[in-house]
Each structure stands twice: as structure tokens, then as C-alpha cells.
Design a protein around this motif. Structure first.
Motif, PDB file in Angstrom:
ATOM      1  N   LEU A  63      51.889 -48.651 -50.581  1.00 43.55           N
ATOM      2  CA  LEU A  63      52.182 -48.815 -49.161  1.00 43.55           C
ATOM      3  C   LEU A  63      51.005 -48.344 -48.314  1.00 43.55           C
ATOM      4  CD1 LEU A  63      54.049 -49.613 -46.872  1.00 43.55           C
ATOM      5  CD2 LEU A  63      55.114 -47.340 -47.048  1.00 43.55           C
ATOM      6  N   LEU A  64      50.385 -47.239 -48.693  1.00 39.83           N
ATOM      7  CA  LEU A  64      49.214 -46.751 -47.965  1.00 39.83           C
ATOM      8  C   LEU A  64      48.101 -47.795 -47.988  1.00 39.83           C
ATOM      9  CD1 LEU A  64      47.812 -44.516 -46.382  1.00 39.83           C
ATOM     10  CD2 LEU A  64      47.102 -43.521 -48.582  1.00 39.83           C
ATOM     11  N   ALA A  65      47.887 -48.427 -49.123  1.00 39.66           N
ATOM     12  CA  ALA A  65      46.867 -49.477 -49.219  1.00 39.66           C
ATOM     13  C   ALA A  65      47.223 -50.654 -48.310  1.00 39.66           C
ATOM     14  CB  ALA A  65      46.718 -49.942 -50.670  1.00 39.66           C
ATOM     15  N   LEU A  66      48.481 -51.079 -48.326  1.00 35.23           N
ATOM     16  CA  LEU A  66      48.896 -52.195 -47.468  1.00 35.23           C
ATOM     17  C   LEU A  66      48.774 -51.849 -45.988  1.00 35.23           C
ATOM     18  CD1 LEU A  66      52.051 -53.462 -49.393  1.00 35.23           C
ATOM     19  CD2 LEU A  66      49.875 -54.678 -49.100  1.00 35.23           C
ATOM     20  N   LEU A  67      49.201 -50.648 -45.621  1.00 37.04           N
ATOM     21  CA  LEU A  67      49.093 -50.237 -44.223  1.00 37.04           C
ATOM     22  C   LEU A  67      47.629 -50.159 -43.783  1.00 37.04           C
ATOM     23  CD1 LEU A  67      51.826 -47.444 -44.049  1.00 37.04           C
ATOM     24  CD2 LEU A  67      51.948 -49.743 -43.046  1.00 37.04           C
ATOM     25  N   SER A  68      46.765 -49.694 -44.664  1.00 30.61           N
ATOM     26  CA  SER A  68      45.335 -49.617 -44.346  1.00 30.61           C
ATOM     27  C   SER A  68      44.747 -51.013 -44.168  1.00 30.61           C
ATOM     28  CB  SER A  68      44.579 -48.853 -45.432  1.00 30.61           C
ATOM     29  OG  SER A  68      45.053 -47.523 -45.512  1.00 30.61           O
ATOM     30  N   MET A  69      45.097 -51.922 -45.068  1.00 25.08           N
ATOM     31  CA  MET A  69      44.619 -53.301 -44.938  1.00 25.08           C
ATOM     32  C   MET A  69      45.171 -53.944 -43.674  1.00 25.08           C
ATOM     33  SD  MET A  69      44.606 -54.810 -48.813  1.00 25.08           S
ATOM     34  CE  MET A  69      45.981 -53.909 -49.523  1.00 25.08           C
ATOM     35  N   GLY A  70      46.444 -53.673 -43.379  1.00 27.70           N
ATOM     36  CA  GLY A  70      47.043 -54.188 -42.156  1.00 27.70           C
ATOM     37  C   GLY A  70      46.339 -53.658 -40.922  1.00 27.70           C
ATOM     38  N   HIS A  71      45.921 -52.404 -40.995  1.00 31.43           N
ATOM     39  CA  HIS A  71      45.196 -51.816 -39.868  1.00 31.43           C
ATOM     40  C   HIS A  71      43.888 -52.562 -39.611  1.00 31.43           C
ATOM     41  CE1 HIS A  71      43.276 -49.170 -37.112  1.00 31.43           C
ATOM     42  NE2 HIS A  71      42.220 -49.183 -37.904  1.00 31.43           N
ATOM     43  N   PHE A  72      43.141 -52.801 -40.649  1.00 27.96           N
ATOM     44  CA  PHE A  72      41.862 -53.486 -40.467  1.00 27.96           C
ATOM     45  C   PHE A  72      42.067 -54.931 -40.033  1.00 27.96           C
ATOM     46  CE2 PHE A  72      40.429 -49.817 -42.947  1.00 27.96           C
ATOM     47  CZ  PHE A  72      39.456 -49.366 -42.070  1.00 27.96           C
ATOM     48  N   LEU A  73      43.143 -55.564 -40.479  1.00 31.59           N
ATOM     49  CA  LEU A  73      43.477 -56.899 -39.987  1.00 31.59           C
ATOM     50  C   LEU A  73      43.733 -56.848 -38.487  1.00 31.59           C
ATOM     51  CD1 LEU A  73      44.261 -59.892 -40.458  1.00 31.59           C
ATOM     52  CD2 LEU A  73      46.597 -59.074 -40.852  1.00 31.59           C
ATOM     53  N   GLY A  74      44.522 -55.871 -38.052  1.00 33.39           N
ATOM     54  CA  GLY A  74      44.843 -55.754 -36.630  1.00 33.39           C
ATOM     55  C   GLY A  74      43.657 -55.381 -35.765  1.00 33.39           C
ATOM     56  N   ASP A  75      42.784 -54.521 -36.265  1.00 35.72           N
ATOM     57  CA  ASP A  75      41.651 -54.055 -35.462  1.00 35.72           C
ATOM     58  C   ASP A  75      40.459 -55.006 -35.480  1.00 35.72           C
ATOM     59  OD1 ASP A  75      42.473 -51.813 -34.110  1.00 35.72           O
ATOM     60  OD2 ASP A  75      41.063 -50.466 -35.073  1.00 35.72           O
ATOM     61  N   PHE A  76      40.289 -55.745 -36.553  1.00 37.82           N
ATOM     62  CA  PHE A  76      39.095 -56.583 -36.646  1.00 37.82           C
ATOM     63  C   PHE A  76      39.395 -58.068 -36.794  1.00 37.82           C
ATOM     64  CE2 PHE A  76      37.901 -52.323 -37.998  1.00 37.82           C
ATOM     65  CZ  PHE A  76      36.862 -52.072 -37.115  1.00 37.82           C
ATOM     66  N   GLY A  77      40.511 -58.426 -37.390  1.00 39.05           N
ATOM     67  CA  GLY A  77      40.838 -59.840 -37.555  1.00 39.05           C
ATOM     68  C   GLY A  77      41.624 -60.410 -36.382  1.00 39.05           C
ATOM     69  N   LEU A  78      42.574 -59.636 -35.881  1.00 35.37           N
ATOM     70  CA  LEU A  78      43.462 -60.137 -34.833  1.00 35.37           C
ATOM     71  C   LEU A  78      43.069 -59.685 -33.427  1.00 35.37           C
ATOM     72  CD1 LEU A  78      46.897 -59.636 -36.640  1.00 35.37           C
ATOM     73  CD2 LEU A  78      45.499 -61.717 -36.478  1.00 35.37           C
ATOM     74  N   GLN A  79      42.090 -58.805 -33.312  1.00 31.81           N
ATOM     75  CA  GLN A  79      41.655 -58.339 -31.999  1.00 31.81           C
ATOM     76  C   GLN A  79      40.447 -59.168 -31.547  1.00 31.81           C
ATOM     77  OE1 GLN A  79      40.803 -54.173 -29.732  1.00 31.81           O
ATOM     78  NE2 GLN A  79      40.165 -54.248 -31.848  1.00 31.81           N
ATOM     79  N   SER A  80      40.632 -59.900 -30.467  1.00 34.68           N
ATOM     80  CA  SER A  80      39.531 -60.714 -29.956  1.00 34.68           C
ATOM     81  C   SER A  80      38.485 -59.817 -29.286  1.00 34.68           C
ATOM     82  CB  SER A  80      40.061 -61.723 -28.936  1.00 34.68           C
ATOM     83  OG  SER A  80      40.520 -61.052 -27.769  1.00 34.68           O
ATOM     84  N   ASP A  81      37.307 -60.369 -29.094  1.00 32.07           N
ATOM     85  CA  ASP A  81      36.263 -59.631 -28.385  1.00 32.07           C
ATOM     86  C   ASP A  81      36.730 -59.277 -26.976  1.00 32.07           C
ATOM     87  OD1 ASP A  81      34.601 -59.785 -30.573  1.00 32.07           O
ATOM     88  OD2 ASP A  81      33.437 -61.477 -29.807  1.00 32.07           O
ATOM     89  N   ARG A  82      37.437 -60.203 -26.335  1.00 28.79           N
ATOM     90  CA  ARG A  82      37.943 -59.949 -24.981  1.00 28.79           C
ATOM     91  C   ARG A  82      38.922 -58.786 -24.986  1.00 28.79           C
ATOM     92  NH1 ARG A  82      39.553 -64.775 -21.361  1.00 28.79           N
ATOM     93  NH2 ARG A  82      37.405 -64.489 -20.764  1.00 28.79           N
TER      94      ARG A  82
END
Length: 111
Positions: A9-28
């Protein structure tokens, strides 16, 4: 919660975090979530929306909506501090990942 489940779960939450901060967060969104940088929407909307994405990711992966709400709040506060130049991205990311560890520890105590 067994140790292996907690680590997974820690691994999934960490991966989810990076998805949210870098994959799903636009430059704007990254720029305009900070006060004074908002040009298209008030900064509070950008910050709330960004943190809500993280809350949803935690809620979906953990299966606990209350942890999603906790993540939403924590992520808002951490990013607000970064926007105020209280710390840089390394501290910001470390605090976010420490929250994920805290959620797993809380879940292991509840189990």
C-alpha cells in the motif's frame, strides 16, 4: 495489516502521489495554485483542486474515504507552505511521502 500488505500500500500510495504531482498536475495548476501567480482562476481553486486529486487517489487506493479527506487537508497545507517559500521541493516531496507512511501506519493500527 500484515507487513507485506502495508509495504504494498505504501508503494501504491507513493506512486499515486507522483502521478498526482507530476502526471496530473498541469503547468498552469502548478504555477497558479500559489497566491500572486493566479491569472485564470483564484489560487485557492487551483490549490483545492490539486489537493482534492491527491485525496481521491488516497481514498481509492486505501479504501478509506476519511484518509482521503486527511490527505486532502495535509496536501493543501504542505503545498501552501511551499508556495509561501517556507521550503523547497525536496522538503515538500518528503512531507508528502511521510503523510503516506502515516496513513499506512494508521491503517495498520486500525486493522
Amino acid at each position: 495489516m500484515p507487513l507485506q500488505d502495508g509495504l504494498e500500500l505504501l508503494a501504491l500510495l507513493s506512486m499515486g502521489h507522483f502521478l498526482g504531482d507530476f502526471g496530473l498536475q498541469s503547468d498552469r495548476m502548478a504555477a497558479e495554485k500559489c497566491r500572486g501567480q493566479d491569472a485564470t482562476l483564484p489560487w485557492q481553486w487551483w490549490l483545492t483542486g490539486h489537493a482534492a486529486i491527491h485525496g481521491l487517489i488516497v481514498a481509492l487506493l486505501s479504501g478509506v474515504p476519511a484518509l482521503g479527506l486527511a490527505e486532502w487537508g495535509a496536501h493543501t497545507l504542505i503545498d501552501y507552505g511551499k508556495c509561501q517559500h517556507r521550503y523547497r521541493i525536496g522538503v515538500d516531496q518528503s512531507l508528502h511521502l511521510l503523510c503516506k507512511l502515516l496513513w499506512v501506519l494508521l491503517l495498520s493500527l486500525w486493522a
